[in-house]
Every structure is written in C-alpha cells, then in structure tokens.
Design a protein around this motif. Structure first.
Motif, PDB file in Angstrom:
ATOM      1  N   VAL A 131       0.866  -1.255  -0.051  1.00 38.97           N
ATOM      2  CA  VAL A 131       0.363   0.212   0.080  1.00 38.97           C
ATOM      3  C   VAL A 131       1.141   1.039   0.343  1.00 38.97           C
ATOM      4  N   ASP A 132       0.216   2.331  -0.073  1.00 36.70           N
ATOM      5  CA  ASP A 132       1.167   3.480  -0.423  1.00 36.70           C
ATOM      6  C   ASP A 132      -0.092   4.760  -0.345  1.00 36.70           C
ATOM      7  N   PHE A 133       1.026   5.428   0.213  1.00 38.67           N
ATOM      8  CA  PHE A 133      -0.581   7.487   0.588  1.00 38.67           C
ATOM      9  C   PHE A 133      -0.201   7.764  -0.761  1.00 38.67           C
ATOM     10  N   GLU A 134      -0.063   7.249  -1.860  1.00 42.12           N
ATOM     11  CA  GLU A 134      -0.027   8.030  -2.755  1.00 42.12           C
ATOM     12  C   GLU A 134      -1.475   7.623  -3.627  1.00 42.12           C
ATOM     13  N   GLU A 135      -2.410   6.211  -3.048  1.00 39.06           N
ATOM     14  CA  GLU A 135      -3.500   6.135  -3.178  1.00 39.06           C
ATOM     15  C   GLU A 135      -4.232   7.171  -2.046  1.00 39.06           C
ATOM     16  N   VAL A 136      -4.217   7.614  -1.713  1.00 40.50           N
ATOM     17  CA  VAL A 136      -5.344   8.537  -0.864  1.00 40.50           C
ATOM     18  C   VAL A 136      -5.384   9.828  -1.549  1.00 40.50           C
ATOM     19  N   GLY A 187      -7.284  13.314  -1.059  1.00 39.20           N
ATOM     20  CA  GLY A 187      -7.657  14.475   0.110  1.00 39.20           C
ATOM     21  C   GLY A 187      -7.362  13.916   1.355  1.00 39.20           C
ATOM     22  N   GLN A 188      -7.778  14.200   2.431  1.00 37.98           N
ATOM     23  CA  GLN A 188      -7.118  13.755   3.964  1.00 37.98           C
ATOM     24  C   GLN A 188      -6.047  14.651   4.234  1.00 37.98           C
ATOM     25  N   GLU A 189      -5.476  15.779   3.436  1.00 37.98           N
ATOM     26  CA  GLU A 189      -4.192  15.832   4.329  1.00 37.98           C
ATOM     27  C   GLU A 189      -3.416  16.336   5.418  1.00 37.98           C
ATOM     28  N   ASN A 190      -4.558  16.905   6.395  1.00 29.37           N
ATOM     29  CA  ASN A 190      -4.611  17.703   7.612  1.00 29.37           C
ATOM     30  C   ASN A 190      -4.415  15.807   8.453  1.00 29.37           C
ATOM     31  N   HIS A 199      -4.496  13.919  18.831  1.00 33.01           N
ATOM     32  CA  HIS A 199      -6.223  13.849  17.966  1.00 33.01           C
ATOM     33  C   HIS A 199      -6.477  14.080  16.843  1.00 33.01           C
ATOM     34  N   VAL A 200      -6.451  13.971  16.171  1.00 36.10           N
ATOM     35  CA  VAL A 200      -7.079  14.194  15.016  1.00 36.10           C
ATOM     36  C   VAL A 200      -8.483  13.996  14.648  1.00 36.10           C
ATOM     37  N   GLU A 201      -9.029  15.206  13.709  1.00 37.66           N
ATOM     38  CA  GLU A 201     -10.476  14.748  12.837  1.00 37.66           C
ATOM     39  C   GLU A 201     -10.937  14.346  11.421  1.00 37.66           C
ATOM     40  N   VAL A 202     -10.941  13.242  11.563  1.00 33.94           N
ATOM     41  CA  VAL A 202     -11.032  12.755   9.368  1.00 33.94           C
ATOM     42  C   VAL A 202     -12.734  13.120   9.342  1.00 33.94           C
ATOM     43  N   THR A 203     -12.494  14.174   8.305  1.00 37.19           N
ATOM     44  CA  THR A 203     -13.686  14.149   7.705  1.00 37.19           C
ATOM     45  C   THR A 203     -13.744  14.129   6.286  1.00 37.19           C
ATOM     46  N   GLN A 217     -12.592  14.726  -4.909  1.00 36.10           N
ATOM     47  CA  GLN A 217     -10.963  14.053  -4.438  1.00 36.10           C
ATOM     48  C   GLN A 217     -11.088  13.162  -5.092  1.00 36.10           C
ATOM     49  N   LEU A 218     -12.580  12.339  -4.739  1.00 39.38           N
ATOM     50  CA  LEU A 218     -12.636  10.838  -4.926  1.00 39.38           C
ATOM     51  C   LEU A 218     -12.276  10.706  -6.017  1.00 39.38           C
ATOM     52  N   THR A 219     -12.793  11.694  -6.914  1.00 36.34           N
ATOM     53  CA  THR A 219     -12.975  11.087  -8.686  1.00 36.34           C
ATOM     54  C   THR A 219     -11.488  12.060  -9.069  1.00 36.34           C
ATOM     55  N   SER A 220     -10.820  12.637  -8.024  1.00 36.63           N
ATOM     56  CA  SER A 220      -9.693  13.586  -9.276  1.00 36.63           C
ATOM     57  C   SER A 220      -8.925  12.572  -9.457  1.00 36.63           C
ATOM     58  N   LYS A 221      -8.216  12.596 -10.227  1.00 35.17           N
ATOM     59  CA  LYS A 221      -6.915  12.314 -11.217  1.00 35.17           C
ATOM     60  C   LYS A 221      -5.284  12.387 -10.800  1.00 35.17           C
ATOM     61  N   ARG A 222      -5.644  13.713 -10.069  1.00 34.67           N
ATOM     62  CA  ARG A 222      -4.092  14.567  -9.098  1.00 34.67           C
ATOM     63  C   ARG A 222      -3.447  13.759  -8.302  1.00 34.67           C
TER      64      ARG A 222
END
Length: 511
Positions: A191-196, A198-201, A388-392, A398-403
């Motif tokens: 797995v890799d963070f590049e697959e995620v 959004g969720q930058e915070n 303590h971090v809030e996840v929205t 964002q889900l469909t973004s190709k960035r």
C-alpha cells in the motif's frame, strides 16, 4: 544405561537450557520427572508409537526421564524428539554423541517431526551455551538459521535425526544470509499514501506521529478513511534495524505467530486486534506467560479500531505499558517481562450514531449520549495519546480526482531526516530514540519555549483544562514539528500546531 541431551524452555522472550537425562535400568515402569505438564507426560505414548513404527523398540525396563532444573515448569510436546533420542541412546539402539546438540521437536505417531514455538530464542541460547548444533523441525530451520555460528539441522522425521547423529546420512546445516534477507524485504509494501485522495490534515498528523513516535487517535464518521490511513502508516516509518528485527522476530517466535518456513521479520509489525479481545490476549499472560498483542506490536504499530468498543478493563491495563514500554507479568513461581515499545494508533466515531460534526448528515445523538460515549475512554488514557486528529469525509470531486498525491517514500524521507536529528540529540541517552520517549526532565531540557510560546500554552491549558501530562505531550509534539522543519528552537507556530492536535480536550465534543 544413562543418556543425556539438551532441550530448551522459553520464559518471556528468552530461552533456558533444559538438561534431559534418561536412565534405562531394572524394572518395568516409565517415569518423567522434573515438573512436566500433561503434554510432556503424554510424550510416552507418542514416543513409543513413533519408535515402533520406525523399527525401533521401546525398552520394557524401568525408564526414567529427568528434566532439569526440576523447579522450572516444562510444558508442551516439543520435548518428544530429545526424549526419544535419549531412550534410543540409553538402550543401545543409537551409538552417537547426542550431548553436543540442543534438540527439540514434537513427534507424530509415525515419527514425523512437527513444528515448535520459540525456535529463534532457543537457537540464541544454544549458541551462547556453546553447543555444536541445534536439531529441530525442518519447517523451523529458516527461523533458527538466522543465528550464525551454529549448525542448524532441520529434520522432517525421527529417522533423519538418527541417521545424522549416527553419521549414516549427514544433513547439511541451514545457512541464512541474515543481512541479505533483511535488506531485501524491509521496504516492500503493498500500500502507499499516493493512493489516498484528500485527507491532507490527517496525513500531516500521521507524518508527525511517525517522525516522533507519537500515539495518535483519529475521530471521524464511518467510511471517512480512518482504517485505510492507519494501514499506510508503516510505509512512512523508519525501517527496522537488524537488532530490532531480531528482537521482533523472537517475540513472534515465542508466541507461535511466525509462518511456516519464515525467517526474519524485516518490516515493522502492524497489529489490529478486534474490540472483543480479552485483557490477557491484549497485554499477555497465562499460566506460563505468553506475549500479548502489545508485545507482538513491539517496534511497530498497535491499531485499535473503534476504541470505545473495547472493554474498559482491557484499555486501562495498557496505561502502564504505554509509559514504561514494557509489560511485567508475575506468577507465584515466575516473573517475566515482555518488551512493549509500540505506537498506539486508534480510531473512533465522534458519537454513537457516528455523524456528529458531519458536514452533510445530521447527528441524532443528544449531548448526554455523546458524553457517555466519550466517557468509555478514560481521561488518563487520552492523556497518553499525543495527537487527536479529526477525519472528515472526502467529497466526490476529491474521490474522482486524477491529481497525484505524495508518495509514501517522499514522506518517509522527511521522517528519516527528523529521526536522524533525534538520534543525534539522544545518542548518549540509553533507551531513548525518539521524542515520544523523552522523560519529563528531558522535556524541560530539549523543549524550551520563549515567553510568547509560554503565554500561548498557558492560555490553551486554561481554556482546554489540560493536565500536566498533556502539557508534556504538547511540548514533545511541538519538538517533533520543529525537527521536521529542521528548526533548532520551538517556534510559536510549531507550538500552535501541536495544541490543535488536542481535539478531545475541547468541550465541543459533548455540546
């Protein structure tokens, strides 16, 4: 006649040599002495059947098997093979020197040798004791072969052990190139963070957590990605060094968690037990204590998903290991310590329905329900969680973004630079390797802040009602943030970012 060989018993994560003596003399009974448990006593039937099946005979004389030291409890079926070989040796069916070897293995009724637990610490004990070699089940040979300067002889059948000892058919020792195996496997992730998207915070909080070894809790609605993000945290942690890998492998070996033919654990462990886990399974224990999940997560991550659903007693027993990074288990005649230096990563919903503070869905819980839900996690335990971090939820765009998002290897580079700074800072301090491990005295020394920072922190403590432990945690996190910025001093912006990671200290969660 009398025959002697050696076995081993594991207590904690270390093995102790057990002397196995067998006497065949006048009489017609079979005795096993030396504080054996039921499984050891039952070896008589397994050994007798295995010997007969393979053309040997079980002496009908008086057979006494003594296992020393006699005041230590012996458990399990792994003593079958050494007992069988001493019987053959004492009865004249095997003419060989068997006292040069440490021998362990469970026997099936047809003489096949079954796997054992704790092969690695046993091999370490064998080398330290100066034995010529270690004869054990073949499927455990790769694990024991990690230990250099010791002949590791893997056997599938009792006849193979007999032929090797008698010189009829020598079995070549198992040789593992430990460093080669280690460096080839310690950076391979699926797995890799590049697959995620959004969720930058949250990624930022996880980077800080990895850089300083800090505990973290994620609060957010169902499906926001908390578990997915946690699974990717190992990809940005510093790789295990060889010493840590050996220590981690020993713990998993003792617990019987290594896969068949496995060798060295080269990646940091990631343990995610279900919330129905018992106190003993989480922390460790038993008649002869075994490591629990927090020790299996040693040098890695313990992920507790849906934290409030865990039993209160199970969570509370983690408080001491989180501080001391070790677990001490005492019994009437035995006391052992298991290492438990792990990062606690957890997640939870903000309320029973899961949708409090959700941008689109409405929460149906009242303040009392939310307060009761959060109260399932004690204040002392929350104090020990640094971030303590809030996840929205991630929206459709964002889900469909190709960035393309940042890869784990790039985040890991920053984490490694930060850890290098910390290694130099603590190079003369034993058992301290990262900011999260600092004591209160060390916090005062390495986390100095200016007057502006003191005013900011004082205001935050008064408004949030923070404890002294939370005060230390904020300073540790601020130190890590400064290290990530390659800053020698903790600036106000570093402190402000650290303070914002105390979400569960705010009154808004129950209002």
């Amino acid at each position: 006649m009398l025959a002697t060989t050696y076995g081993s018993a594991v207590y904690g994560v270390d093995a102790q040599i057990i002397t196995i003596e067998t006497s065949v003399g006048d009489g017609a009974k079979f005795f096993i002495v030396g504080l054996p448990d039921i499984a050891v006593k039952e070896s008589q039937q397994r050994v007798e059947a295995a010997l007969k099946y393979n053309g040997f005979f079980m002496p009908r004389n008086n057979v006494v098997v003594n296992m020393a030291p006699a005041d230590l409890k012996k458990e399990g079926a792994a003593y079958d093979l050494p007992i069988a070989l001493t019987i053959l040796n004492a009865s004249g069916q095997l003419n060989a020197s068997i006292a040069d070897y440490l021998i362990m293995g469970e026997l099936s009724l047809d003489g096949k040798v079954r796997p054992i637990k704790g092969a690695l610490p046993m091999a370490v004990a064998a080398r330290q004791a100066g034995f010529k070699g270690f004869i054990l089940p073949k499927c455990n040979a790769n694990e024991a072969g990690i230990v250099n300067q010791l002949e590791v002889i893997g056997v599938d059948h009792i006849s193979e052990a007999v032929h090797h000892l008698s010189g009829k058919k020598i079995i070549p020792p198992t040789i593992i190139e430990t460093r080669e195996v280690f460096y080839n496997e310690n950076t391979a992730f699926s797995v890799d963070f590049e697959e995620v998207q959004g969720q930058e915070n949250v990624k930022r909080a996880l980077e800080i957590s990895a850089a300083g070894g800090h505990n973290l809790i994620m609060i957010g609605p169902p499906g926001a990605g908390k578990t997915m993000l946690a699974k990717r945290l190992p990809t940005i942690l510093p790789p295990l060094n060889l010493s840590e890998a050996l220590e981690t492998t020993k713990i998993h070996s003792v617990a019987g968690k290594l896969k068949t033919d496995s060798r060295l654990i080269a990646q940091r462990p990631y343990r995610a037990p279900h919330h129905s886990i018992s106190d003993t399974a989480l922390v460790g224990g038993g008649t002869i204590p075994q490591p629990g999940e927090i020790s299996l997560a040693h040098n890695g991550i313990l992920f507790l998903d849906e934290l409030p659903e865990f039993k209160r007693t199970a969570l509370e027993v983690m408080r001491q290991p989180l501080e001391d990074r070790t677990v001490n288990i005492s019994r009437a005649k035995l006391s052992v310590s298991f290492p438990a230096n792990f990062m606690l990563i957890s997640s939870m919903n903000p309320c029973p329905c899961g949708y409090f503070n959700h941008p689109e869905k409405e929460c149906v819980c009242n303040p009392t329900q939310r307060s009761r839900y959060l109260a399932k996690i004690s204040g002392p335990l929350l104090d020990r969680i640094d971030l303590h971090v809030e996840v929205t939820p991630v929206n459709f765009d964002q889900l469909t973004s190709k960035r393309k998002t940042e890869k784990s290897e790039h985040i890991r580079e920053r984490v490694l630079k930060s850890r290098t700074i910390q290694s130099l800072r603590f190079e003369n301090i034993e058992h301290v390797h990262c900011n999260a491990m600092m004591s209160s005295n060390m916090v005062r020394k390495y986390c100095e802040i200016d007057d502006q920072g003191k005013a900011l922190l004082k205001n935050a403590m008064q408004k949030l009602g923070l404890s002294g432990r939370a005060f230390d945690r904020i300073l540790k996190v601020a130190r890590t943030i400064a290290d990530l910025s390659a800053s020698e001093k903790i600036a106000v912006n570093h402190l402000a970012e650290a303070i914002q990671y105390r979400s569960l200290d705010r009154s808004m969660w129950t209002s």
